[in-house]
Design an enzyme around this catalytic site. Structure first.
Site, PDB file in Angstrom:
ATOM      1  N   ARG A  21      48.689  70.640  47.644  1.00 50.83           N
ATOM      2  CA  ARG A  21      46.913  70.828  48.574  1.00 50.83           C
ATOM      3  C   ARG A  21      46.040  71.530  47.402  1.00 50.83           C
ATOM      4  NH1 ARG A  21      43.120  73.548  49.556  1.00 50.83           N
ATOM      5  NH2 ARG A  21      44.168  74.941  50.156  1.00 50.83           N
ATOM      6  N   ASP A  22      46.630  73.170  47.756  1.00 50.11           N
ATOM      7  CA  ASP A  22      45.301  73.753  46.996  1.00 50.11           C
ATOM      8  C   ASP A  22      45.734  73.302  45.957  1.00 50.11           C
ATOM      9  OD1 ASP A  22      43.614  75.171  46.072  1.00 50.11           O
ATOM     10  OD2 ASP A  22      44.057  76.881  47.633  1.00 50.11           O
ATOM     11  N   HIS A 213      45.135  84.244  52.515  1.00 47.02           N
ATOM     12  CA  HIS A 213      44.648  83.269  50.678  1.00 47.02           C
ATOM     13  C   HIS A 213      43.825  83.842  50.058  1.00 47.02           C
ATOM     14  CE1 HIS A 213      44.542  78.550  49.836  1.00 47.02           C
ATOM     15  NE2 HIS A 213      43.616  79.411  49.470  1.00 47.02           N
ATOM     16  N   HIS A 215      43.103  83.726  45.652  1.00 45.95           N
ATOM     17  CA  HIS A 215      42.653  83.233  44.415  1.00 45.95           C
ATOM     18  C   HIS A 215      42.104  84.561  43.435  1.00 45.95           C
ATOM     19  CE1 HIS A 215      42.545  78.983  45.007  1.00 45.95           C
ATOM     20  NE2 HIS A 215      42.598  79.280  46.291  1.00 45.95           N
ATOM     21  N   CYS A 246      39.543  74.835  44.460  1.00 47.86           N
ATOM     22  CA  CYS A 246      39.068  73.931  44.757  1.00 47.86           C
ATOM     23  C   CYS A 246      37.357  73.348  44.150  1.00 47.86           C
ATOM     24  CB  CYS A 246      37.820  74.806  46.260  1.00 47.86           C
ATOM     25  SG  CYS A 246      37.015  73.714  46.572  1.00 47.86           S
ATOM     26  N   ASN A 255      45.964  80.458  42.878  1.00 43.01           N
ATOM     27  CA  ASN A 255      46.279  80.683  44.183  1.00 43.01           C
ATOM     28  C   ASN A 255      46.609  81.711  43.051  1.00 43.01           C
ATOM     29  OD1 ASN A 255      45.771  78.079  44.846  1.00 43.01           O
ATOM     30  ND2 ASN A 255      45.967  79.282  46.821  1.00 43.01           N
TER      31      ASN A 255
HETATM   32  N1  COA Z   1      39.659  60.461  55.077  1.00 47.18           N
HETATM   33  C1  COA Z   1      39.830  59.344  54.257  1.00 47.18           C
HETATM   34  N2  COA Z   1      38.716  58.893  54.444  1.00 47.18           N
HETATM   35  C2  COA Z   1      37.416  59.280  54.569  1.00 47.18           C
HETATM   36  C3  COA Z   1      37.190  60.636  55.491  1.00 47.18           C
HETATM   37  C4  COA Z   1      38.944  61.397  55.739  1.00 47.18           C
HETATM   38  N3  COA Z   1      39.093  61.856  55.802  1.00 47.18           N
HETATM   39  N4  COA Z   1      36.199  61.004  56.045  1.00 47.18           N
HETATM   40  C5  COA Z   1      35.810  60.479  55.522  1.00 47.18           C
HETATM   41  N5  COA Z   1      36.262  59.284  55.344  1.00 47.18           N
HETATM   42  C6  COA Z   1      35.347  58.261  53.901  1.00 47.18           C
HETATM   43  C7  COA Z   1      34.698  57.138  54.816  1.00 47.18           C
HETATM   44  O1  COA Z   1      35.174  56.676  55.800  1.00 47.18           O
HETATM   45  C8  COA Z   1      34.145  56.438  54.282  1.00 47.18           C
HETATM   46  O2  COA Z   1      33.847  55.825  53.890  1.00 47.18           O
HETATM   47  P1  COA Z   1      33.373  54.514  52.875  1.00 47.18           P
HETATM   48  O3  COA Z   1      32.641  54.387  51.746  1.00 47.18           O
HETATM   49  O4  COA Z   1      34.310  53.581  52.465  1.00 47.18           O
HETATM   50  O5  COA Z   1      32.821  54.005  54.115  1.00 47.18           O
HETATM   51  C9  COA Z   1      33.160  57.932  52.808  1.00 47.18           C
HETATM   52  O6  COA Z   1      34.764  58.013  52.769  1.00 47.18           O
HETATM   53  C10 COA Z   1      32.458  58.475  53.492  1.00 47.18           C
HETATM   54  O7  COA Z   1      32.293  59.030  54.434  1.00 47.18           O
HETATM   55  P2  COA Z   1      31.321  60.354  55.013  1.00 47.18           P
HETATM   56  O8  COA Z   1      31.603  60.553  56.532  1.00 47.18           O
HETATM   57  O9  COA Z   1      29.967  59.638  54.544  1.00 47.18           O
HETATM   58  O10 COA Z   1      31.618  61.618  54.148  1.00 47.18           O
HETATM   59  P3  COA Z   1      31.309  61.871  53.325  1.00 47.18           P
HETATM   60  O11 COA Z   1      30.981  61.846  51.525  1.00 47.18           O
HETATM   61  O12 COA Z   1      29.618  63.113  53.672  1.00 47.18           O
HETATM   62  O13 COA Z   1      31.787  63.227  53.071  1.00 47.18           O
HETATM   63  C11 COA Z   1      34.041  64.297  53.810  1.00 47.18           C
HETATM   64  C12 COA Z   1      32.620  63.766  53.715  1.00 47.18           C
HETATM   65  C13 COA Z   1      34.082  65.511  54.578  1.00 47.18           C
HETATM   66  C14 COA Z   1      34.842  64.094  54.418  1.00 47.18           C
HETATM   67  C15 COA Z   1      34.231  64.803  52.022  1.00 47.18           C
HETATM   68  O14 COA Z   1      33.740  65.147  51.400  1.00 47.18           O
HETATM   69  C16 COA Z   1      36.295  65.991  52.053  1.00 47.18           C
HETATM   70  O15 COA Z   1      37.076  64.984  52.035  1.00 47.18           O
HETATM   71  N6  COA Z   1      35.409  66.975  51.520  1.00 47.18           N
HETATM   72  C17 COA Z   1      37.135  67.911  51.120  1.00 47.18           C
HETATM   73  C18 COA Z   1      36.947  68.178  50.488  1.00 47.18           C
HETATM   74  C19 COA Z   1      38.698  69.284  49.441  1.00 47.18           C
HETATM   75  O16 COA Z   1      39.110  68.597  49.951  1.00 47.18           O
HETATM   76  N7  COA Z   1      37.915  70.365  49.230  1.00 47.18           N
HETATM   77  C20 COA Z   1      39.055  71.017  48.668  1.00 47.18           C
HETATM   78  C21 COA Z   1      39.425  71.904  49.974  1.00 47.18           C
HETATM   79  S1  COA Z   1      38.923  73.247  50.109  1.00 47.18           S
HETATM   80 ZN    ZN Z   2      42.007  78.445  47.887  1.00 47.86          ZN
END
Ligand code: COA
Ligand code: ZN
Length: 314
Positions: A21-22, A213, A215, A246, A255
């Site tokens: 994952r990370d 956790h 890094h 990240c 990490n």
């Molecule tokens: N799984 C799959 N698709 C997802 C989802 C999820 N958990 N959450 C949102 N989506 C999809 C929506 O369905 C939408 O799809 P579309 O464009 O086809 O309609 C699109 O993503 C945008 O949705 P929205 O709610 O507007 O999300 P966003 O663009 O504002 O992003 C997060 C918000 C939280 C979903 C996104 O920023 C994210 O997944 N971040 C994770 C970052 C990460 O893991 N960082 C490292 C770990 S610390």
């Molecule tokens: Zn981390």
């Protein structure tokens, strides 16, 4: 392996692997699903308490982990190992429930700037969304952990105060979560700060499962680990080979490295339950998989019981 001569510890320390994952989330080339599954299956035999398999995030935000369902469905789940996944919102929780996981690892940041950069929303909106995810988890008898990113410092807003961290700890503790992970997302913590944070959270909420956790971005990762151990923390996230970081935190790097962590704790006499030689083999193969050397000093030097030939006298 020979124990450190003055070893006086025999306490169990729980090791939680986060490499798939990370580690994988920021890779530039997509790692094929079968390779992810094969690595997790090998790691499952190495003695971990928990493996963070993947994240159910938006595939646009984290394209490397777009195959989360297939990976979860494809792995062999070994009894005694908990399989957890990172979840940012309700959509992610529903996806995780569809394949079945042992734990939801919910994520938000203590810093507003990092929450906006990483999750594209305010901390308040994250919290509101995560409260409904916690409800869904409890209805489905799934354990909940919350990972608080930037708990010690944020690359965009500086050192995190203990008061600000405790504000979010208090709010999640009141929601009935099983555990909280205090994350040093970009390696800004120092051992004195770690000691103070670890003492405070454990004394206020001794019933919660606490994970640290770290890094190793500034070389303080293992020193921070020992400060946490001295305070009574017995659970750590780490990443094979020290891969990780990240993609939405400027300057983030790996990490703490699992094999280095286990090697150190084993030498000190702690009970990690880990198979260090298996880890080293997996880490060597991971270098081939990502196509570059990993920041594991142990992989370079070998364990302390490695015996070298004397240099040639010719
Ligand atoms: N799984 C799959 N698709 C997802 C989802 C999820 N958990 N959450 C949102 N989506 C999809 C929506 O369905 C939408 O799809 P579309 O464009 O086809 O309609 C699109 O993503 C945008 O949705 P929205 O709610 O507007 O999300 P966003 O663009 O504002 O992003 C997060 C918000 C939280 C979903 C996104 O920023 C994210 O997944 N971040 C994770 C970052 C990460 O893991 N960082 C490292 C770990 S610390
Ligand atoms: Zn981390």
């Amino acid at each position: 392996m020979t124990n450190f001569p003055s070893a006086q510890y025999s306490k169990r320390i729980y090791i939680q692997e986060v490499v798939t994952r990370d580690g994988f989330q920021a890779e530039s080339a997509f790692i094929p699903t079968e390779q992810k599954i094969a690595l997790i299956n090998r790691l499952s035999q190495a003695g971990y308490a928990k493996v963070e398999v993947t994240s159910f995030t938006s595939p646009k935000a984290i394209p490397m982990l777009a195959d989360a369902e297939d990976v979860m469905k494809g792995i062999d789940r070994v009894p005694g190992v908990e399989y957890t996944v990172l979840i940012p919102n309700l959509r992610g929780a529903e996806r995780a429930l569809s394949v079945g996981v042992d734990e939801f690892n919910l994520v938000m940041s203590v810093s507003e700037a990092h929450n906006q950069a990483n999750l594209k929303m305010s901390r308040e909106d994250s919290f509101k969304g995560l409260v409904s995810v916690i409800k869904l988890a409890h209805e489905n008898k799934t354990a909940v952990n919350i990972s608080l990113s930037t708990s010690f410092g944020c690359p965009m807003s500086g050192i995190t105060s203990l008061t600000e961290l405790m504000h979010w700890v208090d709010r999640f503790a009141s929601q009935g979560v099983r555990g909280i992970t205090v994350c040093d997302t970009t390696g800004m913590a120092n051992p004195a700060q770690v000691q103070s944070v670890s003492d405070t959270v454990q004394s206020k909420y001794p019933q919660l499962q606490w994970t640290l956790h770290f890094h190793n971005t500034r070389g303080m990762g293992l020193a921070n680990t020992l400060a946490a151990v001295n305070s009574g923390i017995d659970r750590f996230d780490s990443s094979l080979g020290g891969l990780g970081g990240c993609p939405y935190a400027p300057g983030a790097t790996g990490n703490i490295c699992t094999e280095e962590l286990v090697h150190m704790l084993d030498l000190m006499g702690f009970d990690t339950n880990m198979k260090i030689d298996a880890l080293l083999e997996c880490s060597k193969d991971l270098q081939m998989l990502v196509g570059r050397a990993l920041p594991s000093q142990l992989l370079m030097a070998g364990k302390v019981d490695r015996v070298y030939q004397a240099p040639c006298q010719a």
